[in-house]
Enzyme design. Structure first.
Site, PDB file in Angstrom:
ATOM      1  N   SER A   1       7.792   0.617  -5.743  1.00 11.39           N
ATOM      2  CA  SER A   1       6.512   0.257  -6.355  1.00 11.39           C
ATOM      3  C   SER A   1       6.246  -1.212  -6.072  1.00 11.39           C
ATOM      4  CB  SER A   1       6.571   0.479  -7.867  1.00 11.39           C
ATOM      5  OG  SER A   1       5.518  -0.248  -8.461  1.00 11.39           O
TER       6      SER A   1
ATOM      7  N   HIS B   1       4.606   2.901  -2.949  1.00 12.59           N
ATOM      8  CA  HIS B   1       3.949   3.324  -4.192  1.00 12.59           C
ATOM      9  C   HIS B   1       3.020   2.195  -4.648  1.00 12.59           C
ATOM     10  CE1 HIS B   1       3.540   5.695  -7.873  1.00 12.59           C
ATOM     11  NE2 HIS B   1       3.594   4.554  -8.538  1.00 12.59           N
TER      12      HIS B   1
ATOM     13  N   ASP C   1       0.347   0.894  -7.287  1.00 13.00           N
ATOM     14  CA  ASP C   1      -0.087   1.082  -8.672  1.00 13.00           C
ATOM     15  C   ASP C   1      -1.431   0.409  -8.931  1.00 13.00           C
ATOM     16  OD1 ASP C   1       2.011   2.581 -10.007  1.00 13.00           O
ATOM     17  OD2 ASP C   1       3.303   0.861  -9.566  1.00 13.00           O
TER      18      ASP C   1
ATOM     19  N   MET D   1      -4.256  -0.375 -11.636  1.00  7.42           N
ATOM     20  CA  MET D   1      -4.528  -0.442 -13.082  1.00  7.42           C
ATOM     21  C   MET D   1      -5.849  -1.156 -13.325  1.00  7.42           C
ATOM     22  SD  MET D   1      -0.765  -1.450 -14.467  1.00  7.42           S
ATOM     23  CE  MET D   1       0.737  -0.735 -13.780  1.00  7.42           C
TER      24      MET D   1
ATOM     25  N   HIS E   1      -1.314   5.470  -6.923  1.00  4.83           N
ATOM     26  CA  HIS E   1      -1.207   5.971  -8.299  1.00  4.83           C
ATOM     27  C   HIS E   1      -2.336   5.334  -9.106  1.00  4.83           C
ATOM     28  CE1 HIS E   1       1.360   5.840 -12.268  1.00  4.83           C
ATOM     29  NE2 HIS E   1       0.269   6.565 -12.397  1.00  4.83           N
TER      30      HIS E   1
ATOM     31  N   MET F   1      -4.240   4.495 -12.200  1.00  7.70           N
ATOM     32  CA  MET F   1      -4.244   4.415 -13.664  1.00  7.70           C
ATOM     33  C   MET F   1      -5.595   3.829 -14.043  1.00  7.70           C
ATOM     34  SD  MET F   1      -0.337   3.077 -14.010  1.00  7.70           S
ATOM     35  CE  MET F   1      -0.262   2.673 -12.274  1.00  7.70           C
TER      36      MET F   1
ATOM     37  N   MET G   1       5.523  10.502 -15.443  1.00  7.60           N
ATOM     38  CA  MET G   1       5.803   9.145 -15.910  1.00  7.60           C
ATOM     39  C   MET G   1       7.020   9.193 -16.825  1.00  7.60           C
ATOM     40  SD  MET G   1       3.545   7.290 -14.480  1.00  7.60           S
ATOM     41  CE  MET G   1       4.144   5.763 -15.214  1.00  7.60           C
TER      42      MET G   1
ATOM     43  N   ASP H   1       8.411   8.271 -12.152  1.00  6.59           N
ATOM     44  CA  ASP H   1       7.950   6.878 -12.082  1.00  6.59           C
ATOM     45  C   ASP H   1       8.247   6.141 -13.385  1.00  6.59           C
ATOM     46  OD1 ASP H   1       6.601   4.513 -11.587  1.00  6.59           O
ATOM     47  OD2 ASP H   1       4.616   5.421 -11.402  1.00  6.59           O
TER      48      ASP H   1
HETATM   49  C1  DX5 Z   1       4.023   1.804 -14.413  1.00  3.63           C
HETATM   50  C2  DX5 Z   1       3.922   1.996 -12.903  1.00  3.63           C
HETATM   51  C3  DX5 Z   1       5.241   2.074 -12.209  1.00  3.63           C
HETATM   52  C4  DX5 Z   1       6.093   0.849 -12.336  1.00  3.63           C
HETATM   53  C5  DX5 Z   1       7.495   1.193 -12.008  1.00  3.63           C
HETATM   54  O1  DX5 Z   1       2.784   1.987 -14.985  1.00  3.63           O
HETATM   55  O2  DX5 Z   1       3.239   3.202 -12.628  1.00  3.63           O
HETATM   56  O3  DX5 Z   1       5.080   2.443 -10.853  1.00  3.63           O
HETATM   57  O4  DX5 Z   1       5.673  -0.194 -11.547  1.00  3.63           O
HETATM   58  O5  DX5 Z   1       8.260   0.064 -12.212  1.00  3.63           O
HETATM   59  P1  DX5 Z   1       9.768   0.105 -12.686  1.00  3.63           P
HETATM   60  O6  DX5 Z   1      10.551   0.810 -11.607  1.00  3.63           O
HETATM   61  O7  DX5 Z   1      10.098  -1.329 -12.813  1.00  3.63           O
HETATM   62  O8  DX5 Z   1       9.810   0.844 -13.983  1.00  3.63           O
HETATM   63 ZN    ZN Z   2       3.247   4.131 -10.555  1.00  2.83          ZN
END
Ligand code: DX5
Ligand code: ZN
Length: 232
Positions: A10, A35, A37, A39, A68, A70, A139, A181
């Site tokens: 990630s 990956h 992320d 947000m 991903h 969010m 998750m 994840d």
């Molecule tokens: C959380 C993200 C994850 C996160 C994982 O909302 O979707 O992808 O970055 O990070 P670690 O491996 O540090 O939990």
């Molecule tokens: Zn993620």
């Protein structure tokens, strides 16, 4: 059936001042998937990166980019990520008013599609859309931040998701990936794999502490993740 294990760093925990280099390095260390992320400070209480950054890193790697989302709502932004070079786009059912339509939108944009389940979100959302799904993402932390602790109940949920995927495979011959994840590291990855996951997101475990003292930090971490997976 495909028994390959895939590791998906990630980039949330990468050094954004040199993101391209970070991605090239971490893929060279034997990881498989970027990956990504996204947000929005609305669906989750944090704000990260969008299609511009996806487009910027696309030429850096041939690896799969796994976006991903969010965000809420999801439909407006899906085609932008497809154009920016995403290969897989997943979203949370809570982020869409019309889940079936959003899944189709991802596929029609040329990407593989997937649904993401928060720790307390039931897997029932899968029941009538399996044909439109290429990856299920569970998750193992509440979404929004890297560096949280793995929630053990995820192991039970993984077993249930694995059963659904295997039953679907028996019926159709089509393989759906099962990604996990949050809070994944070398100490728990084997147990997570045994519960049925085949694709493992790891942010802080890969990009976190150790970079300053070990020049081959990514090789070291990825080797230890692979060594744990080899015991499964
Ligand atoms: C959380 C993200 C994850 C996160 C994982 O909302 O979707 O992808 O970055 O990070 P670690 O491996 O540090 O939990
Ligand atoms: Zn993620």
């Amino acid at each position: 059936m495909d028994k390959t294990f895939r590791i998906a760093p990630s980039i949330l925990s990468a050094n954004f001042a040199k993101l391209g280099q970070e991605i090239a390095d971490v893929i060279k260390s034997g990881t498989d998937i970027v990956h990504f992320d996204v947000m929005d400070n609305h669906y989750v209480p944090n704000l990260t990166i969008g299609p511009l950054v996806c487009e910027a890193i696309r030429p850096v790697t041939d690896a799969i980019i796994d976006v991903h989302l969010m965000v809420k709502p999801v439909d407006r932004i899906i085609p932008d990520f497809a154009k920016a070079g995403a290969n897989i786009i997943t979203f949370h059912p809570e982020g869409s008013d019309h889940i079936d339509r959003s899944l189709s939108l991802v596929r029609d944009s040329g990407c593989k599609s997937g649904l993401v389940f928060n720790p307390a979100t039931p897997l029932d959302y899968l029941d009538h859309v399996m044909d439109k799904i290429d990856m299920i993402l569970l998750m193992s932390v509440n979404p929004g931040f890297g560096g949280q602790k793995f929630i053990p109940e995820t192991l039970n949920k993984l077993r249930i998701a694995r059963q659904k995927i295997d039953a679907y495979y028996e019926k159709t011959g089509r393989q759906i990936w099962l990604e996990v994840d949050g809070g994944v590291n070398a100490n728990n990855i084997a147990e997570i794999a045994k519960a049925g996951a085949d694709t493992f997101v790891a942010g802080s475990a890969i990009f976190g502490a150790g970079k300053d003292t070990d020049p081959n930090h990514y090789d070291t971490v990825v080797k230890s993740l692979r060594a744990s997976l080899a015991t499964v």
